[in-house]
Scaffold this active site. Structure first.
Site, PDB file in Angstrom:
ATOM      1  N   ASP A 194       0.744  -1.268   0.068  1.00 40.52           N
ATOM      2  CA  ASP A 194       0.002   0.049   0.040  1.00 40.52           C
ATOM      3  C   ASP A 194       0.771   1.248   0.028  1.00 40.52           C
ATOM      4  O   ASP A 194       2.261   0.983  -0.223  1.00 40.52           O
ATOM      5  CB  ASP A 194      -1.006   0.016   1.089  1.00 40.52           C
ATOM      6  CG  ASP A 194      -0.249   0.281   2.619  1.00 40.52           C
ATOM      7  OD1 ASP A 194       0.916   0.533   2.564  1.00 40.52           O
ATOM      8  OD2 ASP A 194      -1.075   0.437   3.405  1.00 40.52           O
ATOM      9  N   HIS A 195       0.486   2.393   0.007  1.00 41.64           N
ATOM     10  CA  HIS A 195       1.061   3.606   0.227  1.00 41.64           C
ATOM     11  C   HIS A 195       1.996   3.707   0.979  1.00 41.64           C
ATOM     12  O   HIS A 195       3.123   4.161   1.164  1.00 41.64           O
ATOM     13  CB  HIS A 195       0.073   4.766   0.417  1.00 41.64           C
ATOM     14  CG  HIS A 195      -0.635   4.712   1.641  1.00 41.64           C
ATOM     15  ND1 HIS A 195      -1.863   3.785   1.614  1.00 41.64           N
ATOM     16  CD2 HIS A 195      -0.578   5.566   2.751  1.00 41.64           C
ATOM     17  CE1 HIS A 195      -2.170   4.103   2.841  1.00 41.64           C
ATOM     18  NE2 HIS A 195      -1.910   5.059   3.322  1.00 41.64           N
TER      19      HIS A 195
ATOM     20  N   CYS B 119       3.416  -3.125   4.103  1.00 47.53           N
ATOM     21  CA  CYS B 119       2.612  -1.735   4.410  1.00 47.53           C
ATOM     22  C   CYS B 119       3.333  -0.935   5.367  1.00 47.53           C
ATOM     23  O   CYS B 119       4.599  -1.131   5.624  1.00 47.53           O
ATOM     24  CB  CYS B 119       1.068  -2.411   4.859  1.00 47.53           C
ATOM     25  SG  CYS B 119       0.978  -3.096   6.263  1.00 47.53           S
TER      26      CYS B 119
ATOM     27  N   THR C  23       3.204  -0.974   8.697  1.00 45.22           N
ATOM     28  CA  THR C  23       3.597  -2.249   9.731  1.00 45.22           C
ATOM     29  C   THR C  23       3.855  -3.579   9.380  1.00 45.22           C
ATOM     30  O   THR C  23       4.466  -4.448  10.093  1.00 45.22           O
ATOM     31  CB  THR C  23       2.534  -2.177  11.044  1.00 45.22           C
ATOM     32  OG1 THR C  23       1.332  -2.726  10.264  1.00 45.22           O
ATOM     33  CG2 THR C  23       2.353  -1.028  11.519  1.00 45.22           C
TER      34      THR C  23
ATOM     35  N   HIS D 147       9.694 -23.585   9.457  1.00 42.78           N
ATOM     36  CA  HIS D 147       9.087 -24.530   9.990  1.00 42.78           C
ATOM     37  C   HIS D 147       7.608 -24.412   9.478  1.00 42.78           C
ATOM     38  O   HIS D 147       6.907 -25.264   9.464  1.00 42.78           O
ATOM     39  CB  HIS D 147       9.079 -23.850  11.540  1.00 42.78           C
ATOM     40  CG  HIS D 147      10.325 -24.313  12.366  1.00 42.78           C
ATOM     41  ND1 HIS D 147      10.305 -24.341  13.704  1.00 42.78           N
ATOM     42  CD2 HIS D 147      11.585 -24.734  11.978  1.00 42.78           C
ATOM     43  CE1 HIS D 147      11.437 -24.643  14.078  1.00 42.78           C
ATOM     44  NE2 HIS D 147      12.479 -24.985  12.975  1.00 42.78           N
TER      45      HIS D 147
ATOM     46  N   ARG E  67       8.618 -33.108  10.667  1.00 52.20           N
ATOM     47  CA  ARG E  67       7.436 -33.044  11.889  1.00 52.20           C
ATOM     48  C   ARG E  67       6.675 -31.785  11.558  1.00 52.20           C
ATOM     49  O   ARG E  67       5.471 -31.572  11.818  1.00 52.20           O
ATOM     50  CB  ARG E  67       8.266 -32.933  13.261  1.00 52.20           C
ATOM     51  CG  ARG E  67       9.090 -31.604  13.168  1.00 52.20           C
ATOM     52  CD  ARG E  67       9.695 -31.566  14.534  1.00 52.20           C
ATOM     53  NE  ARG E  67      10.594 -30.366  14.815  1.00 52.20           N
ATOM     54  CZ  ARG E  67      11.543 -30.063  14.348  1.00 52.20           C
ATOM     55  NH1 ARG E  67      12.091 -30.552  13.423  1.00 52.20           N
ATOM     56  NH2 ARG E  67      12.138 -28.934  14.740  1.00 52.20           N
ATOM     57  N   HIS E  68       7.034 -30.858  10.738  1.00 55.38           N
ATOM     58  CA  HIS E  68       6.441 -29.688  10.524  1.00 55.38           C
ATOM     59  C   HIS E  68       5.251 -29.899   9.651  1.00 55.38           C
ATOM     60  O   HIS E  68       4.358 -28.868   9.614  1.00 55.38           O
ATOM     61  CB  HIS E  68       7.367 -28.332   9.954  1.00 55.38           C
ATOM     62  CG  HIS E  68       8.551 -28.293  10.739  1.00 55.38           C
ATOM     63  ND1 HIS E  68       8.330 -27.612  11.983  1.00 55.38           N
ATOM     64  CD2 HIS E  68       9.809 -28.348  10.597  1.00 55.38           C
ATOM     65  CE1 HIS E  68       9.515 -27.669  12.549  1.00 55.38           C
ATOM     66  NE2 HIS E  68      10.489 -28.098  11.683  1.00 55.38           N
TER      67      HIS E  68
HETATM   68  C1  RB5 Z   1      -1.514   3.047   6.458  1.00 62.18           C
HETATM   69  O1  RB5 Z   1      -1.450   4.471   6.980  1.00 62.18           O
HETATM   70  C2  RB5 Z   1      -1.329   1.811   7.403  1.00 62.18           C
HETATM   71  O2  RB5 Z   1      -2.374   1.678   8.250  1.00 62.18           O
HETATM   72  C3  RB5 Z   1      -1.064   0.550   6.487  1.00 62.18           C
HETATM   73  O3  RB5 Z   1      -0.116   0.752   5.765  1.00 62.18           O
HETATM   74  C4  RB5 Z   1      -0.669  -0.783   7.831  1.00 62.18           C
HETATM   75  O4  RB5 Z   1       0.317  -0.233   8.527  1.00 62.18           O
HETATM   76  C5  RB5 Z   1      -1.673  -1.484   8.045  1.00 62.18           C
HETATM   77  O5  RB5 Z   1      -1.661  -2.272   8.955  1.00 62.18           O
END
Ligand code: RB5
Length: 149
Positions: free
Chosen positions: A8-9, A65, A67, A98, A132-133
């Site tokens: 995403d952005h 993204c 995070t 794993h 085992r996995h």
């Molecule tokens: C976008 O602002 C942000 O929410 C997205 O990139 C991401 O981190 C969501 O989990």
């Protein structure tokens, strides 16, 4: 090896860096977008990349993204996808060995480009251990089947 890439952005700039690294290192890459830093919705890119990987058009997917969390949560809704969020190379190594993870997710606001590329390299070069996995992965598939009737 064919890789499906998406962001995403919040992950756009890191995606561009990873795309460059992959192409320079002989990977066949399809970039599913986004193609600018303009605001967009991460599930749209999760769906495109996750479907392409689940359909076996690509061996692995990489999703980014802000995070790495939202884009991975959405990808994991597609049956057959095991998307793993990694912010270190140990996790990248372990999730291939794993969990036989087939999508790597990362957060552009979490990891720098240098570390992200080391994570990508580790993820793509590490083989699933099997053994085992396998029965544990089969149990994940059973959970998918239970809720996808
Ligand atoms: C976008 O602002 C942000 O929410 C997205 O990139 C991401 O981190 C969501 O989990």
């Amino acid at each position: 090896m064919k890789i499906a890439l998406g962001a995403d952005h919040g992950g756009y700039e890191l995606k561009e860096e990873i795309n460059k690294y992959l192409k320079e290192n002989g990977y066949e890459v399809k970039d599913f977008g986004t193609f600018s830093a303009e605001s967009c919705d991460y599930p749209d890119y999760s769906l495109k990349v996750a479907e392409a990987v689940a359909n076996k058009e690509f061996e692995f997917g990489i999703l980014i993204c802000g995070t790495g969390i939202g884009i991975g949560i959405a990808a994991n809704k597609v049956p057959g996808i095991r998307a793993a969020l990694c912010s270190d190379t140990f996790s990248a190594h372990a999730t291939r060995e794993h969990n036989d993870a087939n999508i790597l997710t990362m957060g552009q606001r979490v990891v720098g480009a240098g570390l992200a590329i080391d994570i990508v390299k580790t993820f793509l070069e590490t083989k699933f251990e099997g053994d085992r996995h396998i029965k544990r992965i089969n149990k994940i598939t059973e959970i998918e089947k239970k809720y996808n009737k």
